[in-house]
Write a protein that holds these residues in place. Sequence first.
Motif, PDB file in Angstrom:
ATOM      1  N   THR A 207     -11.004 -95.082  49.168  1.00 40.91           N
ATOM      2  CA  THR A 207      -9.514 -94.818  48.768  1.00 40.91           C
ATOM      3  C   THR A 207      -9.415 -93.390  48.052  1.00 40.91           C
ATOM      4  O   THR A 207      -8.653 -92.861  47.736  1.00 40.91           O
ATOM      5  N   MET A 208     -10.638 -92.846  47.542  1.00 37.34           N
ATOM      6  CA  MET A 208     -10.688 -91.809  46.736  1.00 37.34           C
ATOM      7  C   MET A 208     -10.234 -90.423  47.710  1.00 37.34           C
ATOM      8  O   MET A 208      -9.659 -89.649  47.295  1.00 37.34           O
ATOM      9  N   HIS A 209     -10.611 -90.856  49.153  1.00 40.44           N
ATOM     10  CA  HIS A 209      -9.741 -89.763  50.069  1.00 40.44           C
ATOM     11  C   HIS A 209      -8.377 -89.383  49.841  1.00 40.44           C
ATOM     12  O   HIS A 209      -7.697 -88.544  49.778  1.00 40.44           O
ATOM     13  N   ILE A 210      -7.734 -90.532  49.697  1.00 40.75           N
ATOM     14  CA  ILE A 210      -6.353 -90.789  49.562  1.00 40.75           C
ATOM     15  C   ILE A 210      -5.868 -90.302  48.219  1.00 40.75           C
ATOM     16  O   ILE A 210      -4.969 -89.414  48.138  1.00 40.75           O
ATOM     17  N   ILE A 211      -6.446 -90.435  47.131  1.00 43.44           N
ATOM     18  CA  ILE A 211      -6.115 -89.767  45.811  1.00 43.44           C
ATOM     19  C   ILE A 211      -6.258 -88.418  45.808  1.00 43.44           C
ATOM     20  O   ILE A 211      -5.504 -87.484  45.302  1.00 43.44           O
ATOM     21  N   PHE A 212      -7.317 -87.608  46.497  1.00 42.66           N
ATOM     22  CA  PHE A 212      -7.539 -86.334  46.482  1.00 42.66           C
ATOM     23  C   PHE A 212      -6.326 -85.459  47.422  1.00 42.66           C
ATOM     24  O   PHE A 212      -6.016 -84.368  47.190  1.00 42.66           O
ATOM     25  N   ALA A 213      -6.234 -86.062  48.446  1.00 43.50           N
ATOM     26  CA  ALA A 213      -5.365 -85.476  49.446  1.00 43.50           C
ATOM     27  C   ALA A 213      -3.952 -85.583  48.936  1.00 43.50           C
ATOM     28  O   ALA A 213      -3.098 -84.647  48.708  1.00 43.50           O
ATOM     29  N   GLY A 214      -3.582 -86.685  47.808  1.00 43.86           N
ATOM     30  CA  GLY A 214      -2.094 -86.741  47.291  1.00 43.86           C
ATOM     31  C   GLY A 214      -2.158 -85.705  46.253  1.00 43.86           C
ATOM     32  O   GLY A 214      -1.236 -85.089  46.094  1.00 43.86           O
ATOM     33  N   ILE A 215      -3.056 -85.478  45.568  1.00 43.18           N
ATOM     34  CA  ILE A 215      -3.182 -84.467  44.285  1.00 43.18           C
ATOM     35  C   ILE A 215      -2.957 -83.210  44.887  1.00 43.18           C
ATOM     36  O   ILE A 215      -2.121 -82.155  44.448  1.00 43.18           O
ATOM     37  N   ILE A 216      -4.010 -82.734  46.093  1.00 39.66           N
ATOM     38  CA  ILE A 216      -3.708 -81.398  46.719  1.00 39.66           C
ATOM     39  C   ILE A 216      -2.077 -81.285  47.179  1.00 39.66           C
ATOM     40  O   ILE A 216      -1.447 -80.160  47.180  1.00 39.66           O
ATOM     41  N   LEU A 217      -1.420 -82.231  47.911  1.00 45.88           N
ATOM     42  CA  LEU A 217      -0.395 -82.265  48.490  1.00 45.88           C
ATOM     43  C   LEU A 217       0.711 -81.935  47.361  1.00 45.88           C
ATOM     44  O   LEU A 217       1.620 -80.935  47.538  1.00 45.88           O
ATOM     45  N   ILE A 218       0.579 -82.585  46.174  1.00 41.00           N
ATOM     46  CA  ILE A 218       1.687 -82.277  45.190  1.00 41.00           C
ATOM     47  C   ILE A 218       1.623 -80.977  44.703  1.00 41.00           C
ATOM     48  O   ILE A 218       2.545 -80.240  44.250  1.00 41.00           O
ATOM     49  N   MET A 219       0.317 -80.337  44.494  1.00 34.69           N
ATOM     50  CA  MET A 219       0.009 -79.059  43.844  1.00 34.69           C
ATOM     51  C   MET A 219       0.167 -77.983  44.742  1.00 34.69           C
ATOM     52  O   MET A 219       0.891 -77.039  44.183  1.00 34.69           O
ATOM     53  N   SER A 220       0.321 -78.080  45.901  1.00 28.88           N
ATOM     54  CA  SER A 220       0.729 -77.168  47.039  1.00 28.88           C
ATOM     55  C   SER A 220       2.208 -76.578  46.844  1.00 28.88           C
ATOM     56  O   SER A 220       2.546 -75.583  47.061  1.00 28.88           O
ATOM     57  N   PHE A 221       2.863 -77.525  46.120  1.00 25.17           N
ATOM     58  CA  PHE A 221       4.459 -77.264  46.114  1.00 25.17           C
ATOM     59  C   PHE A 221       4.601 -76.450  44.818  1.00 25.17           C
ATOM     60  O   PHE A 221       5.813 -75.819  44.439  1.00 25.17           O
ATOM     61  N   PHE A 222       3.520 -76.160  44.002  1.00 23.46           N
ATOM     62  CA  PHE A 222       3.496 -75.417  42.845  1.00 23.46           C
ATOM     63  C   PHE A 222       2.845 -73.827  43.009  1.00 23.46           C
ATOM     64  O   PHE A 222       2.842 -73.203  42.345  1.00 23.46           O
TER      65      PHE A 222
END
Length: 560
Positions: A207-222
Amino acid sequence: MGGGGQPVGPGMWKAALAETPREAFNWRLALSVVCFGLMGAARGLDEGLIGTTVSQNSFVSEYGLTTKHLSKAELASRIGNITAMVQIGSVGGALIAFISCDKIGRLWATRQLCVVWIIGVIIYITSAGNYGQVLAGRFVMGLGIGQTTVVAPTYLAEVAPRSIRGLCICIFSGNVYLGIMLGYFANWGTSIHISSSSSMQWIDPTTMHIIFAGIILIMSFFALESPRWLAKIGKDEQAEINLCKLRKLPADHPYVRAELIDVHDQIRREEEATMGAGFFGPLKELFVLPRNRYAIILGLACQLLGQWSGANSLTIYAPQFFALLGTTGQSEALFATAIFGVVKLVSALICAFFLVDFIGRKRSLSTGIIIQLISSLYIAIYLTAVPTIASGQVSSTSAKHAGTGAIAMIYFSGVGWALGWNSIQYLIGAEIFPLRVRSLGTSLVMCFHFVNQYGNSKAVPLMLLYGQGLSPKGTFWFFAAVTFLGLIFVWFFLPETAGKSLEGMDELFSLPWHVIGRKGAKLTAGKGSVAEAMSAGDPEKVANMIEEERVENVEKNTAA
C-alpha cells in the motif's frame, strides 16, 4: 581547462555555478524537484517490494510458489513472470509518456500516471490468490510506473539551472533507492510482526505505492509547468512567467534573458530541420540526423550495458543472492536485504550531492563501474573456488571468511551501481536530446530500459540454475564481462555534459562521432549557447547579444 582558457567538465560546472544567481536556488524550484524527484520511488518501491514479497511465506503459500507444486524450472518461470510483469507494462508506459508529455504537458502527464499507478495497485492487492489478477494488476502498475522514468527526468532537466541539473535529476534516481529501502524494511518488518498465514503480510507494505502516488498527485497542483514545453507549443508569454517564478528573477534579468534566447534559438533551428509533423516526423529526425542518431545510440547503449551489468538483478533478487552466499533463514536474508537498501540510498545521495556535478558524469560513472567490476569478479572467483556454498556445505574457516567477503561485495556492488549506471541512465537520457525530440528520445530509451529489465528479471532465475543455466558462478562471470565492456564504452563514447546547457548540447553532438566522447567537452567549452558564453566569455558581448535578440523579437511582433 580547454583551449583559450575555457573551463572543461568539472571546471565548466564551477563556472556555471559561479554565474548562477542565488535567487535561482529557491523554494519554487525545490518544490518542483521534490515533487518530480519523488517519482523515482515508484520504480524503487516495486523493485524493493516484489523482490522480497516473492520470498514472503504468506505470498509463497497463497500463490503456490514451492517445488511441491511446481518443478524448479516452472517455479523460476512463475517468479520471473510475477516479478517482471511491471517491466512489461512499463514498456507501454514509457511509450504513453511520449504522447502525454508532448500533448498535455509535464504536469498533467504526472497526474494521469499517478491515477493509473493507483488503479494497478488496487487490482494487484485484491487478487486474493488469483495468479492472473496478480499479473494484470502489476501490468497496469507498470503502465503508470513506466511513465515516471520519462516524465520526471525530462521535467527536471528542463526546469533545473544547468549548474545543478545533475543534482536535480539524481534526486529522482536517489528516490529509487528510497523506495527500495522502504520496500525492503517494510517486508522485513511484516515478516516478523504479521503472521505468515495472513495475506496482510505482503499487502500492507504494498500500500506504500498508493501513499507515494497520492503525495505526488497532490504536490503536482503546486508545481509549475516546464517553461521549455510552454515555449515549444507557442505559449511564450507563459513560458517567460514560469521561468521568472522558477528563477525568482525579473524578466529583464540577463540570466533569464539568456536562457529564453537559447530556448527560442533551439526551437527555430529545430523547425528548420523538421521532417514532418506527428509521430513519424520526430522519429525520422531522431534516427536520420547525425546529431540525434549519436544521442539515441548512446542512450540505448547505456541502458543495455547498465542493465546487464548485474547490479539491478542484485536489487530485485537480493534475498536469493544473500541466501546463495550462505545467509540462512528468511528473516536474516530480508534484514541483510534491507541494509542493502540503506547502502544504496546513501550512495545515491552522495553521488547526487557531491559527485555527478562536482567531478562530472564521466568520472562518477567510471568510479561506479570499477567498484562494480571488482565486486562481480570477487563473487565470481569465490563461487568458482567454493561451489558448495549454496548448499551450506562449507567447513573451512577460510572459506567462511571469504564468504563473508562475498556478502560484503554485494553491498559494494550496490555502491558502484548507485554511483554509476543507476544515476547516469536517467541523467544522460534527459540531457542529450534537443527539445523537439526530447520526450520521444527519452521515451524510446526508457522503453529499451524496461525491455532489458524484463529480460533480465526473467533470465536471472534461470541463469542461476545448476545444469540448466550458467550456474551462480557463470552468472557472475557474465556480469563481470559486461561491466568491463561498459568501462571501455564510457571511456570512448560518453561525453562529459556537466555544466553544459541543454541547448549547448547541439554543439557537442555536432562534432565527428569519434571525438564526442573523448574530446567533446574540451572542444565545445563555452560554446553553443548564450548561457555558456555568459559564464565563459565577455559579459558585455553577451549583453549586446541579449539586446539584439530583444530588438529582433520586437520587430517580429510589430510585423505580425
